[in-house]
Design a protein around this motif. Structure first.
Motif, PDB file in Angstrom:
ATOM      1  N   CYS A 139      12.069   4.586   3.116  1.00 19.25           N
ATOM      2  CA  CYS A 139      11.117   3.492   3.320  1.00 19.25           C
ATOM      3  C   CYS A 139      10.456   3.598   4.698  1.00 19.25           C
ATOM      4  O   CYS A 139       9.248   3.421   4.826  1.00 19.25           O
ATOM      5  N   PHE A 140      11.238   3.915   5.732  1.00 18.63           N
ATOM      6  CA  PHE A 140      10.692   4.074   7.081  1.00 18.63           C
ATOM      7  C   PHE A 140       9.582   5.122   7.102  1.00 18.63           C
ATOM      8  O   PHE A 140       8.571   4.960   7.775  1.00 18.63           O
ATOM      9  N   THR A 141       9.788   6.219   6.368  1.00 22.31           N
ATOM     10  CA  THR A 141       8.858   7.355   6.426  1.00 22.31           C
ATOM     11  C   THR A 141       7.956   7.413   5.195  1.00 22.31           C
ATOM     12  O   THR A 141       7.464   8.481   4.830  1.00 22.31           O
ATOM     13  N   ARG A 142       7.733   6.282   4.571  1.00 17.84           N
ATOM     14  CA  ARG A 142       6.998   6.215   3.315  1.00 17.84           C
ATOM     15  C   ARG A 142       5.571   6.771   3.436  1.00 17.84           C
ATOM     16  O   ARG A 142       4.941   6.687   4.487  1.00 17.84           O
ATOM     17  N   GLU A 143       5.092   7.298   2.337  1.00 17.36           N
ATOM     18  CA  GLU A 143       3.691   7.698   2.217  1.00 17.36           C
ATOM     19  C   GLU A 143       2.883   6.517   1.680  1.00 17.36           C
ATOM     20  O   GLU A 143       3.436   5.569   1.121  1.00 17.36           O
ATOM     21  N   LEU A 144       1.573   6.614   1.824  1.00 13.83           N
ATOM     22  CA  LEU A 144       0.696   5.560   1.344  1.00 13.83           C
ATOM     23  C   LEU A 144       0.000   5.966   0.046  1.00 13.83           C
ATOM     24  O   LEU A 144      -0.088   7.155  -0.280  1.00 13.83           O
ATOM     25  N   LEU A 145      -0.490   4.978  -0.664  1.00 13.08           N
ATOM     26  CA  LEU A 145      -1.312   5.246  -1.839  1.00 13.08           C
ATOM     27  C   LEU A 145      -2.578   5.996  -1.417  1.00 13.08           C
ATOM     28  O   LEU A 145      -3.108   5.749  -0.328  1.00 13.08           O
ATOM     29  N   PRO A 146      -3.067   6.909  -2.245  1.00 10.75           N
ATOM     30  CA  PRO A 146      -4.328   7.583  -1.910  1.00 10.75           C
ATOM     31  C   PRO A 146      -5.434   6.559  -1.682  1.00 10.75           C
ATOM     32  O   PRO A 146      -5.583   5.614  -2.456  1.00 10.75           O
ATOM     33  N   GLY A 147      -6.173   6.716  -0.583  1.00 10.82           N
ATOM     34  CA  GLY A 147      -7.257   5.802  -0.278  1.00 10.82           C
ATOM     35  C   GLY A 147      -6.844   4.548   0.465  1.00 10.82           C
ATOM     36  O   GLY A 147      -7.697   3.698   0.769  1.00 10.82           O
ATOM     37  N   ALA A 148      -5.539   4.402   0.774  1.00  9.91           N
ATOM     38  CA  ALA A 148      -5.078   3.200   1.473  1.00  9.91           C
ATOM     39  C   ALA A 148      -5.605   3.138   2.908  1.00  9.91           C
ATOM     40  O   ALA A 148      -5.680   2.063   3.493  1.00  9.91           O
ATOM     41  N   ARG A 149      -5.937   4.286   3.480  1.00 13.44           N
ATOM     42  CA  ARG A 149      -6.544   4.335   4.800  1.00 13.44           C
ATOM     43  C   ARG A 149      -7.824   5.162   4.714  1.00 13.44           C
ATOM     44  O   ARG A 149      -7.842   6.226   4.086  1.00 13.44           O
TER      45      ARG A 149
ATOM     46  N   ASP B 179       0.810  -1.210   0.000  1.00 15.77           N
ATOM     47  CA  ASP B 179       0.000   0.000   0.000  1.00 15.77           C
ATOM     48  C   ASP B 179       0.847   1.265   0.000  1.00 15.77           C
ATOM     49  O   ASP B 179       0.340   2.368   0.223  1.00 15.77           O
ATOM     50  N   ALA B 180       2.158   1.119  -0.258  1.00 16.30           N
ATOM     51  CA  ALA B 180       3.047   2.280  -0.286  1.00 16.30           C
ATOM     52  C   ALA B 180       2.888   3.052  -1.594  1.00 16.30           C
ATOM     53  O   ALA B 180       2.655   2.465  -2.656  1.00 16.30           O
ATOM     54  N   LYS B 181       3.030   4.348  -1.518  1.00 18.80           N
ATOM     55  CA  LYS B 181       2.895   5.205  -2.696  1.00 18.80           C
ATOM     56  C   LYS B 181       3.990   4.915  -3.709  1.00 18.80           C
ATOM     57  O   LYS B 181       3.780   4.980  -4.919  1.00 18.80           O
ATOM     58  N   HIS B 182       5.191   4.601  -3.198  1.00 15.12           N
ATOM     59  CA  HIS B 182       6.326   4.268  -4.063  1.00 15.12           C
ATOM     60  C   HIS B 182       6.850   2.888  -3.678  1.00 15.12           C
ATOM     61  O   HIS B 182       6.809   2.502  -2.512  1.00 15.12           O
ATOM     62  N   GLN B 183       7.358   2.163  -4.641  1.00 14.51           N
ATOM     63  CA  GLN B 183       7.875   0.824  -4.402  1.00 14.51           C
ATOM     64  C   GLN B 183       9.400   0.773  -4.403  1.00 14.51           C
ATOM     65  O   GLN B 183       9.994  -0.214  -3.992  1.00 14.51           O
ATOM     66  N   LYS B 184      10.038   1.828  -4.868  1.00 10.70           N
ATOM     67  CA  LYS B 184      11.499   1.920  -4.858  1.00 10.70           C
ATOM     68  C   LYS B 184      11.906   3.087  -3.970  1.00 10.70           C
ATOM     69  O   LYS B 184      11.284   4.148  -4.003  1.00 10.70           O
ATOM     70  N   PHE B 185      12.984   2.869  -3.185  1.00  8.10           N
ATOM     71  CA  PHE B 185      13.406   3.873  -2.216  1.00  8.10           C
ATOM     72  C   PHE B 185      14.901   4.131  -2.364  1.00  8.10           C
ATOM     73  O   PHE B 185      15.690   3.210  -2.565  1.00  8.10           O
ATOM     74  N   ASP B 186      15.276   5.393  -2.236  1.00  8.05           N
ATOM     75  CA  ASP B 186      16.680   5.775  -2.361  1.00  8.05           C
ATOM     76  C   ASP B 186      17.467   5.524  -1.087  1.00  8.05           C
ATOM     77  O   ASP B 186      18.701   5.538  -1.101  1.00  8.05           O
ATOM     78  N   SER B 187      16.779   5.339   0.032  1.00 10.09           N
ATOM     79  CA  SER B 187      17.439   5.080   1.307  1.00 10.09           C
ATOM     80  C   SER B 187      16.472   4.336   2.218  1.00 10.09           C
ATOM     81  O   SER B 187      15.258   4.305   1.967  1.00 10.09           O
TER      82      SER B 187
ATOM     83  N   SER C  22       8.327  -1.937  13.738  1.00  9.39           N
ATOM     84  CA  SER C  22       9.273  -1.412  12.749  1.00  9.39           C
ATOM     85  C   SER C  22       8.740  -1.492  11.328  1.00  9.39           C
ATOM     86  O   SER C  22       9.084  -0.668  10.480  1.00  9.39           O
ATOM     87  N   SER C  23       7.880  -2.476  11.051  1.00 12.11           N
ATOM     88  CA  SER C  23       7.420  -2.671   9.669  1.00 12.11           C
ATOM     89  C   SER C  23       6.172  -1.857   9.333  1.00 12.11           C
ATOM     90  O   SER C  23       5.750  -1.813   8.175  1.00 12.11           O
ATOM     91  N   MET C  24       5.584  -1.195  10.319  1.00 12.45           N
ATOM     92  CA  MET C  24       4.335  -0.469  10.089  1.00 12.45           C
ATOM     93  C   MET C  24       4.554   0.874   9.391  1.00 12.45           C
ATOM     94  O   MET C  24       5.670   1.382   9.299  1.00 12.45           O
ATOM     95  N   TYR C  25       3.475   1.418   8.926  1.00  8.43           N
ATOM     96  CA  TYR C  25       3.426   2.788   8.402  1.00  8.43           C
ATOM     97  C   TYR C  25       3.728   3.733   9.567  1.00  8.43           C
ATOM     98  O   TYR C  25       3.110   3.642  10.623  1.00  8.43           O
ATOM     99  N   HIS C  26       4.691   4.650   9.399  1.00 10.01           N
ATOM    100  CA  HIS C  26       5.229   5.403  10.532  1.00 10.01           C
ATOM    101  C   HIS C  26       4.759   6.846  10.631  1.00 10.01           C
ATOM    102  O   HIS C  26       5.244   7.593  11.499  1.00 10.01           O
ATOM    103  N   ARG C  27       3.856   7.258   9.773  1.00  7.96           N
ATOM    104  CA  ARG C  27       3.348   8.635   9.873  1.00  7.96           C
ATOM    105  C   ARG C  27       2.140   8.666  10.800  1.00  7.96           C
ATOM    106  O   ARG C  27       1.411   7.683  10.905  1.00  7.96           O
TER     107      ARG C  27
END
Length: 293
Positions: free
Chosen positions: A75-85, A63-71, A152-157
């Protein structure tokens, strides 16, 4: 990978080993190292670190907005896809500010609350000695508290649980004990030892309440959109941060760098929503507390 994860989880269920591996370590040094490591922007570092992370957790990025991360930090601070919550729109309810596992919850009695069964702490000790916090124990007496643990694996926002006004932030530096259930059953007043921020808030009806994000090992860094500094172990003050920020229900307020705990304290008249009980997994936007009639 699944077999390795199962073996690891079996080991970690042994409380003595769990406590030793997650707490009897140089917590602050390791946390600072993790902060540095997570910022490295190199594909090999990111790929190998995420492979290890997946091996030992139930990380799900579907449900992450992006699937590739530069660091790792991205990934820890990832955003979600619109409507994921979906944020519960009923104005009679405050909603969960984050994805979490519900921990200890109950009634604030004589200024006392619990981090785990048999492990009480005083609300005033958690809030510190700031003059801005002295009135809160009496204001909240007889009210309710909720402990929301982010793994640790959860959405962190984290997001506004209602249409709210953030009036002030009191930052309290501290240690970085792990906040998992094993540590909460062994370390007295653990939340009162760790780094934390006290968010002084009111609902749209003018009801005062507190949201207290508590950092932990490997985390010890939080970002609040309402203040222009990163609150972490290297932050030297000031500890009192005036704010004048208004949020609509479900609006993002900030994030943890990795995962930790959010404590919520409300005055008398609130009641836990249906399904809110220790051990339950909840999502951001789910009904959390029924407001006073």
């Amino acid at each position: 990978m699944m077999k390795i994860r199962q073996i690891f989880h079996k080991w970690m269920l042994q409380e003595d080993l769990n406590f030793l591996l997650t707490n009897r370590i140089p917590r602050i040094t390791l946390t600072r190292f993790m902060g540095w490591w997570s910022q490295i922007r190199h594909p090999w570092v990111v790929k190998s670190s995420m492979a290890v992370w997946r091996m030992f957790s139930d990380l799900d990025l579907s449900d992450a907005k992006h699937q590739k991360f530069d660091s790792l930090h991205d990934c820890f601070t990832r955003e979600l896809l619109p409507g994921a919550r979906v944020v519960n729109p009923d104005p009679a309810f405050m909603t969960s500010p984050c994805d979490a596992i519900v921990g200890a919850c109950g009634t604030i009695s004589q200024g006392q609350v619990f981090q785990a069964k048999g492990f009480p702490y005083q609300l005033q000790t958690l809030l510190g000695t700031s003059e801005r916090c002295q009135h809160w124990p009496s204001t909240l007496e007889g009210g309710s508290y909720l402990t929301l643990r982010l793994t640790s694996s959860m959405y962190h926002r984290f997001h506004a649980p209602d249409q709210v006004h953030l009036q002030h932030v009191t930052y309290i530096s501290g240690d970085t004990w792990n906040v998992n259930p094993v540590a909460l059953k062994r370390v007295q007043e653990l939340f009162c030892k760790n780094e934390r921020a006290v968010l002084h808030m009111t609902t749209q009806e003018g009801v005062p309440f507190l949201v207290v994000p508590v950092a932990a090992v490997l985390v010890a860094s939080m970002r609040l959109h309402a203040v222009d500094v990163l609150l972490n172990l290297r932050y030297k003050g000031p500890n009192e941060l005036p704010c004048d920020a208004t949020y609509f229900k479900g609006q993002e307020m900030g994030w943890f760098e990795h995962g930790s705990t959010i404590l919520i304290f409300v005055p008398p008249g609130f009641a836990c929503a249906q399904g809110i009980a220790p051990g339950e997994r909840i999502r951001m936007g789910q009904a959390l507390l029924k407001k006073p009639a």
